[in-house]
Every structure is written in C-alpha cells, then in structure tokens.
Design a protein around this motif. Structure first.
Motif: not given
Length: 262
Positions: A28-34, A179-192, A199-206
């Motif tokens: 639902a997009g409520l990442v901050k709550l999690l 490196y693998l773990g960082v890339e998996v998380i980065r790409i997922f958060f960037g796409s999400k 902005k929160v997942p986008f900033t995490i990916s950045l």
C-alpha cells in the motif's frame, strides 16, 4: 565455516526484507509504518552482520599468518564480546519479527490501514515515475546476475592458477556476496520507489548506489588479482551506475516537488 555463517546472515536479511515486501502495508506504500515498527530488528541485524564479518575476517587473517600457534589479541577479545552480545539481540529480535510478521492483519485490508493510507497519501499524486530508470534497473539486474556468475567462475579460475592465499580469497568472496546483497536490495528499492513514487525507498536505493560503486571499483582495480575481463565487466557496471545516478537525481527532484508525504 565463517563464510557459511556470514552468507547465512546475509540470506536471513534478504528473507526478512522479502517478508516485509510481501505485507499489504508495504504494497500500500506505507513503508514508514513498517520501518517504524521494526526499527530495532533492522538496526540490530545490520550491526550484528557488520560485527560478524569484521570478527571473521580479523581472526582469519591472524590465524593465517600464525598457523602453528594460538592467536588471540585484546582487540579481538573486545570485538568477540561485542559480537556475542549482538548475537543475543539479533536472534531475539529476528525471532520476534518473524512471529510478528505471522500476524494475518499485516496481509489484508482493514479500516485502520485505509485511514493510514489516505492520511499519508492525501489526493492522488501525479504520475512521475521514470520509465527510462525502470528499464535501466531491469537491464542492470540481468547484467548483474551474469556478472555474479562470471565473477564466481573467475575466482575458481584464479584460485587454481594463481597463488591465492586463503585469507585473501575469503575476503574477496565475502565482499562479493555482500555486493550481491546490496545490489538486490538497491535494485528492488529503486524499482519500488520509482513505480510507487515514494521518496523513502527511492532514497534508500540512491544511498546504496554508493556502496555498489565502491564495490565495482574494488573488483576493477583493488582486489588481489585483477584480470582484464574483470576490468571490462566492472567498467560496464560503473556505466550503469552513472546513468542511474542521473536518473535518480531527476526522479528525486520530481518526487520532492510533488505533494507526496513519506
């Protein structure tokens, strides 16, 4: 055994984030709550992982150069105490989080969730997602999968033909899995973040783009033995990162100007 333990912790981190992503709250997009609810788990897990990798690399280096004698320094003792203390907290928080994530209310719609959604969202935001970034992240994910397999094969090749010490080989392999773990998380958060315009997942990916860039430079120039093929494949990764950084900047500026509350 140390490598297996560190890889196990890394996969535990990936699993728990995948469970976060599977909740209705996240969708639902409520990442901050999690993040607010499981801040303790996220922080403790990160600290424990860093302490474990540091302890294992340190003790392997000490024992490699002193194989015929027992080596145990004061600094290693202090790090061991902190790592063991963090382990207790890690297992407690991890088990507690797994039990909490078993709550069926996290996976279904509810009046409370609707109220939180509309309170955070307000009116529907304009469509600001960047299709070019989404395509680039997809290509990056496929390329990195091929890159990871290629690096594993190259490590096998180098360990057979070059005088690779176990300590250096262990370090390079551990960093590759990190490196693998960082890339998996980065790409997922960037796409999400791009698709949901959050902005929160986008900033995490950045932010994770920084460690990814450092890792690519390390494997291109600074690892124990660098092959020409590795220079090429890591240079291609850096090209991906440059274009992604530009698109991240454009997207973050667009999301910041829009009325979107994270």
């Amino acid at each position: 055994m140390f490598i297996i333990q560190d890889i196990g912790i890394l996969f535990n981190i990936i699993i728990i984030f995948l469970m976060f992503f599977n909740t209705f709250i996240f969708q639902a997009g409520l990442v901050k709550l999690l993040i607010h609810r499981f801040t303790g788990t996220i922080v403790v897990t990160g600290i424990y992982f860093v302490l474990s990798v540091s302890f294992h690399v340190w003790i392997q280096n000490l024992r490699w150069w002193n194989m015929r004698m027992y080596v145990w320094t004061d600094g290693l003792q202090a790090l061991f105490v902190f790592q063991r203390f963090a382990a207790v907290l890690y297992y407690y928080f991890y088990k507690r989080t797994i039990l909490c994530l078993g709550d069926p209310r996290l996976y279904e719609d509810s009046e409370w969730l609707r109220n939180e959604f509309f309170r955070n969202k307000g009116k529907p935001p304009p469509v600001l997602s960047l299709p070019s970034l989404e395509v680039l992240l997809l290509l990056n994910s496929w390329y990195y999968a091929a890159y990871f397999v290629a690096e594993i094969l190259l490590f096998v090749y180098k360990s057979l033909l070059l005088p690779y010490t176990p300590a250096n080989l262990t370090l390079d392999l551990v960093m590759l899995f990190l490196y693998l773990g960082v890339e998996v998380i980065r790409i997922f958060f960037g796409s999400k973040g791009n698709l949901s315009q959050r902005k929160v997942p986008f900033t995490i990916s950045l932010v994770l783009l920084g460690p990814s860039t450092i890792m690519a430079i390390y494997y291109m120039l600074l690892q124990t033995y660098v092959l020409r093929l590795e220079v090429t494949i890591n240079a291609i990764l850096l090209v991906f990162y440059v274009f992604e950084l530009l698109l991240y900047s454009v997207g973050l500026i667009s999301f910041s100007r829009a009325i979107i509350i994270d």
